[in-house]
Design a protein around this motif. Structure first.
Motif, PDB file in Angstrom:
ATOM      1  N   GLY A 127     -10.854  12.608   0.297  1.00 53.67           N
ATOM      2  CA  GLY A 127     -10.979  11.861  -0.947  1.00 53.67           C
ATOM      3  C   GLY A 127     -10.016  12.375  -1.999  1.00 53.67           C
ATOM      4  N   ASP A 128      -8.768  12.006  -1.859  1.00 54.02           N
ATOM      5  CA  ASP A 128      -7.751  12.490  -2.806  1.00 54.02           C
ATOM      6  C   ASP A 128      -6.533  11.576  -2.712  1.00 54.02           C
ATOM      7  N   ARG A 129      -5.633  11.734  -3.656  1.00 53.19           N
ATOM      8  CA  ARG A 129      -4.359  11.038  -3.518  1.00 53.19           C
ATOM      9  C   ARG A 129      -3.560  11.716  -2.415  1.00 53.19           C
ATOM     10  N   MET A 152      -8.896  10.001   7.257  1.00 54.92           N
ATOM     11  CA  MET A 152      -8.700   8.836   6.385  1.00 54.92           C
ATOM     12  C   MET A 152      -8.473   9.305   4.954  1.00 54.92           C
ATOM     13  N   VAL A 153      -7.309   8.994   4.409  1.00 49.17           N
ATOM     14  CA  VAL A 153      -6.998   9.404   3.033  1.00 49.17           C
ATOM     15  C   VAL A 153      -7.256   8.211   2.111  1.00 49.17           C
ATOM     16  N   GLU A 154      -8.058   8.454   1.102  1.00 52.16           N
ATOM     17  CA  GLU A 154      -8.385   7.385   0.140  1.00 52.16           C
ATOM     18  C   GLU A 154      -8.635   8.031  -1.218  1.00 52.16           C
ATOM     19  N   SER A 155      -8.045   7.456  -2.255  1.00 48.45           N
ATOM     20  CA  SER A 155      -8.124   8.115  -3.566  1.00 48.45           C
ATOM     21  C   SER A 155      -9.251   7.570  -4.453  1.00 48.45           C
ATOM     22  N   ARG A 156      -9.705   6.333  -4.204  1.00 50.07           N
ATOM     23  CA  ARG A 156     -10.699   5.772  -5.140  1.00 50.07           C
ATOM     24  C   ARG A 156     -12.097   6.263  -4.789  1.00 50.07           C
ATOM     25  N   LYS A 157     -12.748   6.825  -5.814  1.00 46.46           N
ATOM     26  CA  LYS A 157     -14.004   7.552  -5.613  1.00 46.46           C
ATOM     27  C   LYS A 157     -15.081   6.712  -4.917  1.00 46.46           C
ATOM     28  N   ARG A 158     -15.268   5.492  -5.382  1.00 49.44           N
ATOM     29  CA  ARG A 158     -16.348   4.678  -4.808  1.00 49.44           C
ATOM     30  C   ARG A 158     -16.045   4.276  -3.373  1.00 49.44           C
ATOM     31  N   ARG A 159     -14.760   4.128  -3.065  1.00 49.16           N
ATOM     32  CA  ARG A 159     -14.379   3.827  -1.675  1.00 49.16           C
ATOM     33  C   ARG A 159     -14.573   5.067  -0.798  1.00 49.16           C
ATOM     34  N   VAL A 160     -14.263   6.223  -1.356  1.00 49.33           N
ATOM     35  CA  VAL A 160     -14.469   7.475  -0.615  1.00 49.33           C
ATOM     36  C   VAL A 160     -15.957   7.634  -0.285  1.00 49.33           C
ATOM     37  N   GLY A 211     -12.037   0.608   5.111  1.00 48.76           N
ATOM     38  CA  GLY A 211     -12.249   1.154   6.462  1.00 48.76           C
ATOM     39  C   GLY A 211     -11.230   0.707   7.494  1.00 48.76           C
ATOM     40  N   PHE A 212     -10.150   0.057   7.042  1.00 47.91           N
ATOM     41  CA  PHE A 212      -9.186  -0.521   7.982  1.00 47.91           C
ATOM     42  C   PHE A 212      -7.819   0.127   7.870  1.00 47.91           C
ATOM     43  N   PRO A 213      -7.264   0.595   8.985  1.00 47.67           N
ATOM     44  CA  PRO A 213      -7.876   0.582  10.316  1.00 47.67           C
ATOM     45  C   PRO A 213      -8.693   1.827  10.658  1.00 47.67           C
ATOM     46  N   ALA A 231      -0.830   2.833   8.244  1.00 50.67           N
ATOM     47  CA  ALA A 231      -1.012   2.457   6.841  1.00 50.67           C
ATOM     48  C   ALA A 231      -1.012   0.941   6.781  1.00 50.67           C
ATOM     49  N   ARG A 232      -2.102   0.388   6.297  1.00 52.08           N
ATOM     50  CA  ARG A 232      -2.235  -1.078   6.211  1.00 52.08           C
ATOM     51  C   ARG A 232      -2.395  -1.433   4.738  1.00 52.08           C
ATOM     52  N   ALA A 233      -1.469  -2.220   4.237  1.00 50.13           N
ATOM     53  CA  ALA A 233      -1.494  -2.630   2.829  1.00 50.13           C
ATOM     54  C   ALA A 233      -1.584  -1.423   1.898  1.00 50.13           C
ATOM     55  N   PHE A 234      -0.788  -0.397   2.195  1.00 51.05           N
ATOM     56  CA  PHE A 234      -0.870   0.851   1.426  1.00 51.05           C
ATOM     57  C   PHE A 234       0.217   0.944   0.365  1.00 51.05           C
ATOM     58  N   ALA A 235       1.466   0.756   0.757  1.00 51.24           N
ATOM     59  CA  ALA A 235       2.574   0.900  -0.200  1.00 51.24           C
ATOM     60  C   ALA A 235       3.821   0.275   0.425  1.00 51.24           C
ATOM     61  N   LEU A 258      -3.531   6.125   6.066  1.00 49.22           N
ATOM     62  CA  LEU A 258      -3.244   6.241   4.632  1.00 49.22           C
ATOM     63  C   LEU A 258      -3.877   5.092   3.862  1.00 49.22           C
ATOM     64  N   GLY A 259      -4.640   5.394   2.830  1.00 49.37           N
ATOM     65  CA  GLY A 259      -5.239   4.344   1.995  1.00 49.37           C
ATOM     66  C   GLY A 259      -6.211   3.483   2.782  1.00 49.37           C
ATOM     67  N   THR A 260      -7.243   4.100   3.342  1.00 46.56           N
ATOM     68  CA  THR A 260      -8.165   3.412   4.269  1.00 46.56           C
ATOM     69  C   THR A 260      -9.001   2.342   3.578  1.00 46.56           C
ATOM     70  N   GLY A 261      -9.217   2.469   2.296  1.00 53.22           N
ATOM     71  CA  GLY A 261      -9.912   1.424   1.531  1.00 53.22           C
ATOM     72  C   GLY A 261     -11.300   1.120   2.074  1.00 53.22           C
TER      73      GLY A 261
HETATM   74  C1  LIG Z   1      -4.739  -2.610  -0.647  1.00 55.29           C
HETATM   75  S1  LIG Z   1      -5.838  -1.345  -0.181  1.00 55.29           S
HETATM   76  C2  LIG Z   1      -5.811  -1.457   1.585  1.00 55.29           C
HETATM   77  C3  LIG Z   1      -7.019  -0.842   2.216  1.00 55.29           C
HETATM   78  C4  LIG Z   1      -7.083  -0.889   3.746  1.00 55.29           C
HETATM   79  N1  LIG Z   1      -6.048  -0.081   4.358  1.00 55.29           N
HETATM   80  C5  LIG Z   1      -7.022  -2.296   4.251  1.00 55.29           C
HETATM   81  O1  LIG Z   1      -6.052  -2.660   4.907  1.00 55.29           O
HETATM   82  O2  LIG Z   1      -7.991  -3.060   4.012  1.00 55.29           O
HETATM   83  C6  LIG Z   1      -4.912   0.167  -0.487  1.00 55.29           C
HETATM   84  C7  LIG Z   1      -5.780   1.401  -0.570  1.00 55.29           C
HETATM   85  O3  LIG Z   1      -4.945   2.552  -0.700  1.00 55.29           O
HETATM   86  C8  LIG Z   1      -5.507   3.423  -1.664  1.00 55.29           C
HETATM   87  N2  LIG Z   1      -4.382   4.211  -2.215  1.00 55.29           N
HETATM   88  C9  LIG Z   1      -3.326   3.727  -2.914  1.00 55.29           C
HETATM   89  N3  LIG Z   1      -2.473   4.742  -3.233  1.00 55.29           N
HETATM   90  C10 LIG Z   1      -3.018   5.876  -2.719  1.00 55.29           C
HETATM   91  C11 LIG Z   1      -2.603   7.249  -2.700  1.00 55.29           C
HETATM   92  N4  LIG Z   1      -1.467   7.630  -3.291  1.00 55.29           N
HETATM   93  N5  LIG Z   1      -3.380   8.146  -2.071  1.00 55.29           N
HETATM   94  C12 LIG Z   1      -4.534   7.738  -1.456  1.00 55.29           C
HETATM   95  N6  LIG Z   1      -4.976   6.462  -1.439  1.00 55.29           N
HETATM   96  C13 LIG Z   1      -4.229   5.544  -2.064  1.00 55.29           C
HETATM   97  C14 LIG Z   1      -6.178   2.491  -2.675  1.00 55.29           C
HETATM   98  O4  LIG Z   1      -7.200   3.133  -3.391  1.00 55.29           O
HETATM   99  C15 LIG Z   1      -6.698   1.376  -1.775  1.00 55.29           C
HETATM  100  O5  LIG Z   1      -8.033   1.596  -1.366  1.00 55.29           O
END
Ligand SMILES: C[S@@+](CC[C@H](N)C(=O)[O-])C[C@H]1O[C@@H](n2cnc3c(N)ncnc32)[C@H](O)[C@@H]1O
Length: 205
Positions: A125-127, A97-105, A81-83, A141-145, A76-79
């Motif tokens: 590439g979606d929320r 890998m779920v990631e919502s930000r377009k440029r990161r996708v 690329g981690f993990p 999920a690393r640093a996701f929520a 969740l929220g791969t950003g």
């Molecule tokens: C703080 S970053 C961490 C990225 C990576 N997991 C890391 O540890 O380096 C959180 C990522 O989650 C994505 N994100 C946050 N809420 C999201 C959602 N509801 N659906 C998908 N991606 C989401 C953000 O765009 C961001 O790239």
């Protein structure tokens, strides 16, 4: 952990083949290049990429079931690329890998393409809220929520056998205590190899 120690740990732990190592190097080169255009990881952590991001991601495999082809790993929220990217390079798990930000996708899709892991890795590439449910063998999920929100958003992807791997830094125990007693029982805390003060929440169910 120094950068040299991090690389030695990876070799010792996973007996990394030349091809796999090359894929890691390709990913690192793409990441360093992309950092000139977008903010993917902090500059401070970029100087210790192997320890702070690569081993920090790879260590999750110590708590995952031995991967078999076709097993699914949802990150969740791969950003950057981690993990997710690291797991897909090191294992045959099918990594979503779920990631919502377009440029990161776009970046992640480029990495999947250039490292040749597209047969078992894909970028959604979606929320997360918009992604159709499927059963995942592992959810990371690393640093996701915050933990409660993370579980609320993603429990629909879990089964009774799903393994949860949630690096939570220094707040692991505090976040765990914030869950209902029933949810707390799902998890235990493991110490991170890369930061003795950080915890990884490992759960099942
Ligand atoms: C703080 S970053 C961490 C990225 C990576 N997991 C890391 O540890 O380096 C959180 C990522 O989650 C994505 N994100 C946050 N809420 C999201 C959602 N509801 N659906 C998908 N991606 C989401 C953000 O765009 C961001 O790239």
């Amino acid at each position: 952990m120094t950068e040299e120690e991090a690389q030695a740990w990876l070799h010792a732990e996973y007996d990394v083949s030349r091809e796999t190592w090359q894929r890691l190097e390709t990913f690192i080169a793409l990441l360093r290049d992309e950092m000139q255009r977008q903010n993917l990881i902090s500059q401070a952590s970029a100087d210790s990429l192997w320890a702070r991001h690569i081993v920090d991601s790879a260590q999750l495999l110590r708590y995952a079931p031995a991967p078999e082809t076709g097993q699914t790993w949802l990150d969740l929220g791969t950003g950057a690329g981690f993990p997710g990217i690291i797991i897909a390079i090191l294992t045959p798990y099918h990594v979503h890998m779920v990631e919502s930000r377009k440029r990161r996708v776009e970046f992640l899709s480029h990495v999947v393409d250039q490292t040749g892991i597209g047969d078992h890795a894909n970028v959604i590439g979606d929320r997360l809220e918009n992604v159709e449910s499927f059963p995942a063998d592992v959810i990371s999920a690393r640093a996701f929520a915050p933990l409660e929100r993370l579980i609320a958003l993603s429990h629909r992807f879990s089964t009774e056998n799903t393994v949860w791997l949630l690096p939570k830094g220094k707040n692991a125990v505090r976040e765990l205590k914030g869950l209902s007693p029933k949810r707390q029982k799902m998890f235990h805390v493991e110490h991170s190899l890369t930061d003795p003060n950080a915890g990884i929440l490992v759960g099942k169910g």
